[in-house]
Each structure stands twice: as structure tokens, then as C-alpha cells.
Design a protein around this motif. Structure first.
Motif, PDB file in Angstrom:
ATOM      1  N   LEU A 275       1.426  -1.336   0.533  1.00 48.42           N
ATOM      2  CA  LEU A 275       0.134  -0.061   0.106  1.00 48.42           C
ATOM      3  C   LEU A 275       1.098   1.052  -0.191  1.00 48.42           C
ATOM      4  CD1 LEU A 275      -3.602   0.693   1.300  1.00 48.42           C
ATOM      5  CD2 LEU A 275      -0.934   2.327   2.238  1.00 48.42           C
ATOM      6  N   TRP A 276       2.217   0.949   0.808  1.00 52.19           N
ATOM      7  CA  TRP A 276       3.040   2.527   0.931  1.00 52.19           C
ATOM      8  C   TRP A 276       3.515   2.387   0.185  1.00 52.19           C
ATOM      9  CZ3 TRP A 276       0.537   5.193   4.150  1.00 52.19           C
ATOM     10  CH2 TRP A 276       0.059   5.090   5.361  1.00 52.19           C
ATOM     11  N   GLY A 277       4.283   1.572  -0.575  1.00 53.20           N
ATOM     12  CA  GLY A 277       4.597   1.635  -2.210  1.00 53.20           C
ATOM     13  C   GLY A 277       3.569   2.319  -3.198  1.00 53.20           C
ATOM     14  N   ILE A 278       2.506   1.923  -3.678  1.00 50.42           N
ATOM     15  CA  ILE A 278       2.054   2.248  -4.481  1.00 50.42           C
ATOM     16  C   ILE A 278       1.370   4.049  -3.517  1.00 50.42           C
ATOM     17  CG2 ILE A 278      -0.719   2.315  -5.343  1.00 50.42           C
ATOM     18  CD1 ILE A 278      -0.903  -0.183  -4.961  1.00 50.42           C
ATOM     19  N   VAL A 279       1.771   4.253  -2.632  1.00 42.68           N
ATOM     20  CA  VAL A 279       1.446   5.666  -2.488  1.00 42.68           C
ATOM     21  C   VAL A 279       2.352   6.033  -2.846  1.00 42.68           C
ATOM     22  CG1 VAL A 279       1.017   7.401  -0.009  1.00 42.68           C
ATOM     23  CG2 VAL A 279      -0.601   5.516  -0.551  1.00 42.68           C
ATOM     24  N   LEU A 280       4.021   5.761  -2.621  1.00 41.33           N
ATOM     25  CA  LEU A 280       5.145   6.075  -3.281  1.00 41.33           C
ATOM     26  C   LEU A 280       4.945   6.309  -5.029  1.00 41.33           C
ATOM     27  CD1 LEU A 280       7.258   7.174  -2.402  1.00 41.33           C
ATOM     28  CD2 LEU A 280       8.139   5.237  -2.910  1.00 41.33           C
ATOM     29  N   LEU A 281       4.840   5.774  -4.815  1.00 44.00           N
ATOM     30  CA  LEU A 281       4.329   5.883  -7.116  1.00 44.00           C
ATOM     31  C   LEU A 281       3.020   7.090  -6.879  1.00 44.00           C
ATOM     32  CD1 LEU A 281       4.508   4.588  -9.757  1.00 44.00           C
ATOM     33  CD2 LEU A 281       2.720   3.241  -8.596  1.00 44.00           C
ATOM     34  N   ALA A 282       1.645   7.056  -6.121  1.00 45.42           N
ATOM     35  CA  ALA A 282       1.304   7.779  -6.570  1.00 45.42           C
ATOM     36  C   ALA A 282       1.941   9.588  -7.154  1.00 45.42           C
ATOM     37  CB  ALA A 282      -0.119   7.536  -5.733  1.00 45.42           C
ATOM     38  N   SER A 283       2.789   9.500  -5.038  1.00 41.54           N
ATOM     39  CA  SER A 283       3.059  11.179  -4.879  1.00 41.54           C
ATOM     40  C   SER A 283       4.254  11.035  -6.130  1.00 41.54           C
ATOM     41  CB  SER A 283       3.889  10.141  -3.492  1.00 41.54           C
ATOM     42  OG  SER A 283       3.496  10.225  -2.503  1.00 41.54           O
ATOM     43  N   ALA A 284       5.049  10.078  -6.492  1.00 47.45           N
ATOM     44  CA  ALA A 284       5.870  10.296  -7.669  1.00 47.45           C
ATOM     45  C   ALA A 284       5.237  11.209  -8.725  1.00 47.45           C
ATOM     46  CB  ALA A 284       6.875   9.348  -7.827  1.00 47.45           C
ATOM     47  N   VAL A 285       4.817  10.552  -9.257  1.00 46.25           N
ATOM     48  CA  VAL A 285       3.625  10.877 -10.672  1.00 46.25           C
ATOM     49  C   VAL A 285       3.099  12.094 -10.448  1.00 46.25           C
ATOM     50  CG1 VAL A 285       3.879   8.433 -11.444  1.00 46.25           C
ATOM     51  CG2 VAL A 285       2.038   9.651 -10.451  1.00 46.25           C
ATOM     52  N   ARG A 286       2.574  12.186  -9.630  1.00 48.20           N
ATOM     53  CA  ARG A 286       1.633  13.656  -9.329  1.00 48.20           C
ATOM     54  C   ARG A 286       3.181  14.929  -8.231  1.00 48.20           C
ATOM     55  NH1 ARG A 286      -1.263   9.975  -8.988  1.00 48.20           N
ATOM     56  NH2 ARG A 286      -3.154   9.762  -9.073  1.00 48.20           N
ATOM     57  N   PHE A 287       3.939  14.795  -8.014  1.00 51.08           N
ATOM     58  CA  PHE A 287       5.198  15.773  -7.717  1.00 51.08           C
ATOM     59  C   PHE A 287       5.557  16.406  -8.525  1.00 51.08           C
ATOM     60  CE2 PHE A 287       3.983  15.320  -2.861  1.00 51.08           C
ATOM     61  CZ  PHE A 287       3.790  17.055  -2.232  1.00 51.08           C
ATOM     62  N   TYR A 288       6.102  15.227  -9.652  1.00 51.86           N
ATOM     63  CA  TYR A 288       7.210  15.130 -10.799  1.00 51.86           C
ATOM     64  C   TYR A 288       6.544  16.110 -12.259  1.00 51.86           C
ATOM     65  CZ  TYR A 288      10.160  14.040 -14.157  1.00 51.86           C
ATOM     66  OH  TYR A 288      10.896  14.186 -16.112  1.00 51.86           O
ATOM     67  N   GLY A 289       6.929  17.234 -12.018  1.00 51.19           N
ATOM     68  CA  GLY A 289       6.719  17.939 -13.223  1.00 51.19           C
ATOM     69  C   GLY A 289       5.349  18.846 -13.051  1.00 51.19           C
ATOM     70  N   SER A 290       4.489  19.034 -11.307  1.00 49.45           N
ATOM     71  CA  SER A 290       3.916  19.668 -10.919  1.00 49.45           C
ATOM     72  C   SER A 290       4.347  21.214 -10.801  1.00 49.45           C
ATOM     73  CB  SER A 290       3.719  19.477  -9.144  1.00 49.45           C
ATOM     74  OG  SER A 290       4.617  19.512  -9.157  1.00 49.45           O
ATOM     75  N   THR A 291       5.483  21.557 -11.292  1.00 50.44           N
ATOM     76  CA  THR A 291       5.990  23.209 -11.202  1.00 50.44           C
ATOM     77  C   THR A 291       6.934  23.286 -12.589  1.00 50.44           C
ATOM     78  OG1 THR A 291       8.053  23.112 -10.856  1.00 50.44           O
ATOM     79  CG2 THR A 291       6.575  22.837  -8.554  1.00 50.44           C
TER      80      THR A 291
END
Length: 541
Positions: A33-49
Motif C-alpha cells: 500500500l505504501w509503495g503505491i502511495v509513494l508511486l502516486a506521490s512521485a507521478v503527481r509531484f514530478y513535473g507539477s511546477t
């Protein structure tokens, strides 16, 4: 507890596991579960700026700059309720208004929605289904995209998924009214975030109506006074906003005139499958071969219906997810034939259910048709990855570079005029000159005023209209002047005709916008900086 994969799992044991109060506790103990949360965080923060602030985001920031009472007033004249802007106001006070900060307010609810999606699936299906749902939801392109915008759509998805979880808990334990209290608060927050929460309400009522056709305890839930009281409480809590909403509806013609509503394209038969491609691939599917363009969305819809129809469990929770997902999309599509509103961001909250449905379907198929299940999962995941790649590598708006150029070259006494509100809000965010940009408001071809009304985006600029509106460029005083014109680079020229005697010394185009510097007097008079050196007209993007 490992992923449930035993095809001979006793149904009674499975039901006991699902109704246990420890579902969440067991879920959060799973490393995956926390691996998936980390994946979700990575793809959302990456390129957000990476991409510049665009019009809608700029309006969010301008609205959030008001006091809370000011936000309440101006949001009542805008087309959205006030909660998101109030939260953004407080967020900026705590963490500043950097691009990373303000977009994080959308990234975090987006990540939370992935966690909530896994929780919801674990409540109604197996642990394996929750794992699959988490992977697919983490990479859903439309969810990633709107987790990177300074708008309310990510927050709305979080509220509504959470409210659906509360509904599931109450359906399982209707004697525990605390779940309805939580449901009431979440749905109220959703209504104060976006009006399209109403479509989720319809979905929840339709689900309970479906249960009422069954001869079981669950069939009487829609008649329970607690359910009616909960919904009445939502109306009461939202009531303070209703006068503003009523006033806004009375001025719908002004909103249409200003382009705040009614700008959406009419829908046709292709709009529905095109929306599915947009959600999954960030492309309207215009380059996809005709048979595939129609077939893939049709199979997806048919699969969703199959999941609902084949749900023989007492509570029909799989049908709930299908209704939550398909009903808002189909209703918004149908309404759009009369009043177009079929826009990707408006249906993103419902589209969050698509990965959950696919995960549940794949989990079922794995018991008897393993090859088909793996193929379905791989295809859906592959399409998502194509869309996600488009999000990460597509064209990037660099409007910030254009404004940075003006900031660098700006001299005291310069004036800045922006051709349209679409660029104006973004410009204000990046402006570092301490001079308020002006807004070009030429009369319409019919001779009517081109100035914004007090509704829609106009509510954010009308108070300073006397200072910022420019109806005719020729009305500006010419002596001792340098004027920057910011507009679309697409012809025809937004500012045409340029007054006689204006001398263009710079012209910089970035993406589909341009900035031009004009001298409205001789270079000997207005081309010198404060130290007396002649401005050389060079361009430094």
C-alpha cells in the motif's frame, strides 16, 4: 495478511473479513500500500511546477488573495463555491505562493484519493483487488493532471470518494449513525467545493433505491429516517450559500456574455467515447482508427455493467462503484446536448471509479479466466502509461518566461496592457514590477462595452476597473511612454489597429503568446533608463 488469491476462499469467512472494523488497520499494515502511495506521490509531484499558471489557476490565486469575507462575496459572483479558495487562502498564508506550494494543495488530495480508492475497494472486494485498484488509480492520467492544477477538482474527488466510503460503512452497520454524520460533513464539504457534487448525490440515492428492490434488511435503508435526516442536514449546512447561488443563476446571461459559461463545444455521438480516451490517454482519440475508437470505450462500459449485474452480494457494493462512475458521466453528457458542459475536469471525480471497476473485474476474472484477466489489466495499464507519458512529455506552457522578460526589461514609467482576461490572471501572478497591469477592453463590433461584468471573472477586476481598463489604445497619453502589449500570437492581432506614431522596438513570442514593446515618443525622450543609457531593444527570453 497476504493478497487473497485462494479460489476456494469460504464466502462466509470472506464476508466476516469485509465487515470487520479492522479492515483499515490491516490495510495500512501492507507494505505494498505504501509503495503505491509513494508511486502516486512521485507521478503527481514530478513535473507539477513545469507548466506555467494558466487562466483558471490565476483566477484561483487572485480570488484567494481576498479576506475570507471577500472570498465569500466574490465566489458568489463567480461560477464555483468558496471552500477551495478559502483553503488556498490559508495554505498560502502558511506556506507561501510559490508554484510548488500552491500546486501541492492539489497534489496532496490527489494522493489521498489513491489511498481512499484502495480503502474503498478493500471494503467491498478482496485485498488483491485493492492492490490492483491502487496501481491503476495511481497512474490514471486525468487524476494526475488535475492533481497538478491550482483548482478544486482534485479536492472534490477526495471528498466524494471519502463520502462513498462512509456510505459503505453505514450500509454495513446502519445502526451506527456516526457514519452518516461523517457522510454529511464530507458531502457538505464537497458541495462547498463544486456544484457537480449533486451528481454524486443522485448516484448514492439510485444505489439505495436499487437496494430497496431486494428482500433483505439492506432493502429498507432508503426509508430509514437517519438517511433522510442526513440529507436534510446537508441542505441546511449548504443553505448559507444558496442566496449567492440563486443570484448567480439570475445573472446567467452575463456569465455567458463574458465567456465564463457557455463556451463549451456542443456534444455529438463521438463526444462520449472521446471523453473516455481523454480520461485515459489525454487525447480525444482523433488519431485512433475508427473501429478501435468506438470498440474500446464500448467494451469498458460493457465490462462495468457486467461487474454491476454479476454482483450477487447482499449489499451490491460493486454496483455502487459502477453507478458512482457511470451515472455522472452519462448525465453530464446527456445534459450537454441542451447546455454543453461535457469537459474532462468536470467528470474527473467520477472517472476515479474506472480503475476501481477494472480492478474488481480483473480480480473476478483471475479465478476462472486468468489469461483474459492479465490481458485486461495489462491493456488498461498500458493505455494509462501512454496517457501519463503524454502528461509528462507534452507541450509545456512557458508564459512565465514571457512575463519574466518584461520583468527584466521593465523601466519606471512603463505601462503593461494585457489583451484578455485569459492571460491577465496569469500575468498578475508572475508580475514583479510593482505596477498593476492594465486590461484591454475594446468595444464590441456592435458598439457595446467590452468591459467585464460584475459576474464570473469580472468580479475579480471590476473594483479596480477605473485604473486598469483601456478601451482604446489611442486614449493613452503618448508623451514619455513605453508600453508593453501582451496578447495571443494568433492572428488577427488582438490590439489592431496600433495607433500611428507608436514605434515597435521588441517582439517576443513564446508558445501562443507574444509581448511587444512600443515607444509612444521618440527614443531620445523615452528610450533611456534612469541612468541615462539608451535602451538597446535587445531580447532576452
Amino acid at each position: 495478511m497476504g493478497v487473497i488469491s485462494n479460489n476456494n476462499l469460504d464466502e462466509q469467512l470472506f464476508q466476516r473479513l469485509q465487515t470487520s472494523r479492522n479492515v483499515l488497520v490491516r490495510l495500512v499494515r501492507q507494505p505494498w500500500l505504501w509503495g503505491i502511495v509513494l508511486l502516486a506521490s512521485a507521478v503527481r509531484f514530478y513535473g507539477s511546477t513545469v507548466s506555467a499558471i494558466w487562466c483558471d489557476e490565476g483566477s484561483s490565486l487572485m480570488l484567494s488573495n481576498y479576506t475570507l469575507s471577500g472570498i465569500w462575496f466574490h465566489a458568489a459572483h463567480d461560477v464555483h463555491p468558496p471552500l477551495y479558495f478559502m483553503l488556498l487562502h490559508g495554505w498560502i498564508a502558511l506556506f507561501g505562493d510559490s508554484l510548488a506550494s500552491i500546486r501541492a494543495l492539489s497534489v496532496l488530495p490527489g494522493i489521498a484519493s489513491v489511498f481512499l480508492g484502495m480503502w474503498l475497494v478493500r471494503l467491498i472486494a478482496t485485498q488483491r483487488a485493492a492492490l490492483l485498484a491502487g496501481i491503476l488509480l495511481a497512474l490514471l492520467p486525468t487524476a494526475v493532471r488535475y492533481s497538478q492544477e491550482v483548482r478544486m477538482y482534485s479536492l472534490l474527488g477526495m471528498w466524494l470518494i471519502a463520502a462513498t466510503i462512509a456510505l459503505v460503512y453505514w450500509v454495513k452497520s446502519p445502526q451506527k449513525n456516526r457514519y452518516l454524520v461523517i457522510y454529511t460533513l464530507l458531502m457538505t464539504a464537497a458541495f462547498y467545493t463544486h456544484y457537480f457534487t449533486a451528481f454524486c448525490v443522485i448516484a448514492h440515492w439510485l444505489y439505495l433505491l436499487l437496494l430497496s428492490t431486494r428482500n433483505s434488511v439492506a432493502g429498507a435503508l432508503i426509508k430509514r429516517p437517519a438517511w433522510w435526516i442526513s440529507n436534510a442536514a446537508i441542505v441546511v449546512l449548504f443553505a448559507p450559500w444558496l442566496p449567492g447561488l440563486a443570484d448567480l443563476l439570475q445573472h446567467m446571461d452575463e456569465l455567458k456574455a463574458g465567456g465564463d459559461v457557455g463556451w463549451e463545444s456542443p456534444v455529438d455521438a463521438r463526444a462520449l467515447p472521446s471523453m473516455i480516451w481523454q480520461v485515459l490517454m489525454q487525447s480525444e482519440g482523433t488519431k485512433i482508427p475508427g473501429p478501435l475508437f468506438w470498440l474500446a470505450p464500448s467494451v469498458l462500459f460493457a465490462g462495468a455493467v457486467w461487474v454491476a449485474v454479476r454482483d450477487n452480494t447482499p449489499y451490491k457494493f460493486h454496483a455502487l462503484i459502477v453507478i458512482y462512475t457511470l451515472l455522472p458521466i452519462l448525465l453530464i453528457y446527456a445534459i450537454s446536448f441542451a447546455s454543453p458542459m461535457f469537459i474532462e475536469r468536470y467528470v474527473t471525480f467520477a472517472a476515479l471509479g474506472l480503475p476501481l471497476i477494472v480492478a474488481i473485474a480483473v480480480d473476478r476474472l483471475l479465478k476462472h479466466r486468468r489469461a483474459l484477466a492479465i490481458s485486461v489489466f495489462a491493456l488498461f495499464l498500458g493505455v494509462e502509461c501512454v496517457g501519463l507519458r503524454g502528461n509528462l512529455t507534452g507541450d509545456v506552457d512557458r508564459f512565465d518566461q514571457l512575463v519574466a522578460h518584461v520583468n527584466q526589461q521593465f523601466l519606471p514609467g512603463d505601462r503593461i496592457i494585457v489583451s484578455d482576461l485569459f492571460w491577465y490572471f496569469s500575468y498578475v501572478y508572475y508580475n514583479k514590477t510593482n505596477v498593476q497591469p492594465m486590461l484591454y477592453t475594446p468595444p464590441t463590433p456592435e458598439g457595446l462595452s467590452g468591459r467585464p461584468t460584475a459576474y464570473g471573472f469580472g468580479t475579480l477586476v471590476n473594483a479596480d476597473g477605473a485604473k486598469i481598463y483601456v478601451d482604446h489604445l489611442a486614449d493613452l497619453p503618448a508623451a514619455q511612454g513605453r508600453i508593453w502589449l501582451v496578447s495571443s500570437s494568433v492572428q488577427p492581432d488582438d490590439f489592431a489597429p496600433i495607433p500611428a506614431g507608436w514605434d515597435k522596438t521588441q517582439d517576443l513570442t513564446i508558445n501562443d503568446t507574444q509581448v511587444r514593446l512600443y515607444l509612444t515618443c521618440g527614443a531620445d525622450n523615452c528610450g533611456r533608463d534612469p541612468k541615462g543609457s539608451l535602451f538597446d531593444g535587445s531580447v532576452h527570453p
